[in-house]
Design a protein around this motif. Sequence first.
Motif, PDB file in Angstrom:
ATOM      1  N   LEU A  31      78.703  20.107  50.372  1.00  0.00           N
ATOM      2  CA  LEU A  31      77.584  19.902  49.458  1.00  0.00           C
ATOM      3  C   LEU A  31      78.003  19.131  48.212  1.00  0.00           C
ATOM      4  O   LEU A  31      79.127  19.251  47.736  1.00  0.00           O
ATOM      5  N   ARG A  32      77.060  18.354  47.684  1.00  0.00           N
ATOM      6  CA  ARG A  32      77.242  17.645  46.407  1.00  0.00           C
ATOM      7  C   ARG A  32      76.304  18.290  45.391  1.00  0.00           C
ATOM      8  O   ARG A  32      75.093  18.314  45.584  1.00  0.00           O
ATOM      9  N   ILE A  33      76.881  18.810  44.311  1.00  0.00           N
ATOM     10  CA  ILE A  33      76.101  19.538  43.315  1.00  0.00           C
ATOM     11  C   ILE A  33      76.255  18.891  41.950  1.00  0.00           C
ATOM     12  O   ILE A  33      77.363  18.557  41.528  1.00  0.00           O
ATOM     13  N   LEU A  34      75.118  18.728  41.269  1.00  0.00           N
ATOM     14  CA  LEU A  34      75.104  18.254  39.892  1.00  0.00           C
ATOM     15  C   LEU A  34      74.961  19.467  38.977  1.00  0.00           C
ATOM     16  O   LEU A  34      74.051  20.276  39.151  1.00  0.00           O
ATOM     17  N   VAL A  57      81.535  18.248  42.918  1.00  0.00           N
ATOM     18  CA  VAL A  57      80.787  18.526  41.697  1.00  0.00           C
ATOM     19  C   VAL A  57      80.720  17.290  40.805  1.00  0.00           C
ATOM     20  O   VAL A  57      81.712  16.584  40.619  1.00  0.00           O
ATOM     21  N   ALA A  58      79.541  17.043  40.241  1.00  0.00           N
ATOM     22  CA  ALA A  58      79.371  16.065  39.164  1.00  0.00           C
ATOM     23  C   ALA A  58      78.909  16.835  37.938  1.00  0.00           C
ATOM     24  O   ALA A  58      77.985  17.637  38.016  1.00  0.00           O
ATOM     25  N   MET A  59      79.588  16.610  36.798  1.00  0.00           N
ATOM     26  CA  MET A  59      79.312  17.365  35.582  1.00  0.00           C
ATOM     27  C   MET A  59      78.588  16.518  34.539  1.00  0.00           C
ATOM     28  O   MET A  59      78.946  15.363  34.322  1.00  0.00           O
ATOM     29  N   ALA A  60      77.600  17.129  33.890  1.00  0.00           N
ATOM     30  CA  ALA A  60      76.881  16.491  32.784  1.00  0.00           C
ATOM     31  C   ALA A  60      76.873  17.437  31.601  1.00  0.00           C
ATOM     32  O   ALA A  60      76.698  18.647  31.767  1.00  0.00           O
ATOM     33  N   SER A  61      77.039  16.884  30.395  1.00  0.00           N
ATOM     34  CA  SER A  61      77.142  17.716  29.198  1.00  0.00           C
ATOM     35  C   SER A  61      75.801  17.934  28.507  1.00  0.00           C
ATOM     36  O   SER A  61      75.721  18.695  27.548  1.00  0.00           O
ATOM     37  N   LEU A  77      71.961  19.851  45.397  1.00  0.00           N
ATOM     38  CA  LEU A  77      71.518  20.935  44.535  1.00  0.00           C
ATOM     39  C   LEU A  77      71.823  20.564  43.089  1.00  0.00           C
ATOM     40  O   LEU A  77      72.808  19.874  42.808  1.00  0.00           O
ATOM     41  N   VAL A  78      70.977  21.014  42.173  1.00  0.00           N
ATOM     42  CA  VAL A  78      71.208  20.820  40.740  1.00  0.00           C
ATOM     43  C   VAL A  78      71.251  22.189  40.072  1.00  0.00           C
ATOM     44  O   VAL A  78      70.331  23.004  40.265  1.00  0.00           O
ATOM     45  N   THR A 104      65.335  17.494  45.557  1.00  0.00           N
ATOM     46  CA  THR A 104      66.539  18.300  45.405  1.00  0.00           C
ATOM     47  C   THR A 104      66.211  19.600  44.667  1.00  0.00           C
ATOM     48  O   THR A 104      65.620  19.563  43.584  1.00  0.00           O
ATOM     49  N   PRO A 105      66.572  20.760  45.218  1.00  0.00           N
ATOM     50  CA  PRO A 105      66.310  22.026  44.517  1.00  0.00           C
ATOM     51  C   PRO A 105      67.026  22.069  43.171  1.00  0.00           C
ATOM     52  O   PRO A 105      68.193  21.677  43.070  1.00  0.00           O
ATOM     53  N   ILE A 106      66.330  22.533  42.158  1.00  0.00           N
ATOM     54  CA  ILE A 106      66.910  22.671  40.820  1.00  0.00           C
ATOM     55  C   ILE A 106      66.940  24.149  40.464  1.00  0.00           C
ATOM     56  O   ILE A 106      65.890  24.808  40.438  1.00  0.00           O
ATOM     57  N   ILE A 107      68.124  24.650  40.197  1.00  0.00           N
ATOM     58  CA  ILE A 107      68.334  26.051  39.864  1.00  0.00           C
ATOM     59  C   ILE A 107      68.664  26.145  38.379  1.00  0.00           C
ATOM     60  O   ILE A 107      69.611  25.518  37.914  1.00  0.00           O
ATOM     61  N   ALA A 108      67.886  26.907  37.644  1.00  0.00           N
ATOM     62  CA  ALA A 108      68.123  27.059  36.213  1.00  0.00           C
ATOM     63  C   ALA A 108      69.215  28.091  35.969  1.00  0.00           C
ATOM     64  O   ALA A 108      69.236  29.149  36.602  1.00  0.00           O
ATOM     65  N   LEU A 109      70.117  27.757  35.055  1.00  0.00           N
ATOM     66  CA  LEU A 109      71.142  28.698  34.601  1.00  0.00           C
ATOM     67  C   LEU A 109      70.709  29.223  33.241  1.00  0.00           C
ATOM     68  O   LEU A 109      70.517  28.435  32.317  1.00  0.00           O
TER      69      LEU A 109
END
Length: 266
Positions: A31-34, A57-61, A77-78, A104-109
């Motif tokens: 899987l590729r996750i943002l 994993v791709a990371m965004a600040s 997945l995001v 793409t499913p977006i999961i809130a943290l």
Amino acid sequence: TRLTGVGNIADRVLATENHKSNSQLTYDTGLRILVAEDNQFIRSLLDHILNTMGITVAMASNGMAACELAETAQFDLVLMDLHMPVMGGLEAARKIRQGVNSKTPIIALTADVFACDRRDPSTACIDDYLHKPVSEAGLSQVLQKWSGRQAGDNPATGNTTLLVNNSSEDIRKTFDSTPPDFHDRLVNALHTEIDAIRSATQKRLPKATREHVHQLKGIVDYFRLDEFLSSFNALQRAVSAGEDETVLAPLLDELESLTRKTAGAS
């Protein structure tokens, strides 16, 4: 050194970098996750956990950086922090829905259970929620639930959804899986943010002060540093009230003292 007496992770045993998860994986490890998370230290933890699980994993600040990455690559997945500078998580999620990752499913943290209200139309862009602090077990459940699915596949039942009730044991295991220097890095991150708040206060830079208080809050909340809560909450109230260095300095001294006590010898 190791952390002692910190919330629910007291007296944990440090594991080696070769730790492997004992959980049964029922998702595609390709899987590729943002991941969008503004706290640098928490990003490093999530990056470590997901890489250990075999995820790319791709990371965004911040939300804007997440949108830029989502415009150039397809993700499975995001994971989106809701409270970020520059652009918040909900705004970023809405923009991502308009591009190549529209399905793409977006999961809130989030650590805020009140943010998970499905009756609020502004959260329609969010498919599900994962409660902070995030554990490896929690991430495994997210991947098992959403692997191979598209946005909108999850029926909205009830007014809130928290995918995982992270137990103390799950959180302890997550910390035990980190590299041996991780706990030292956590202490250093606390020192760094406290020093940055002190410097910004002395230079009378209220915006910078608030930004570093936000970063410190992320660490204290995420890692359940219970001993810090009283002093940190007093600091946050003082900053919000626009108090000057004479009021803030003693509170920062107290947080610095707690950080030194927290870092015990292994």
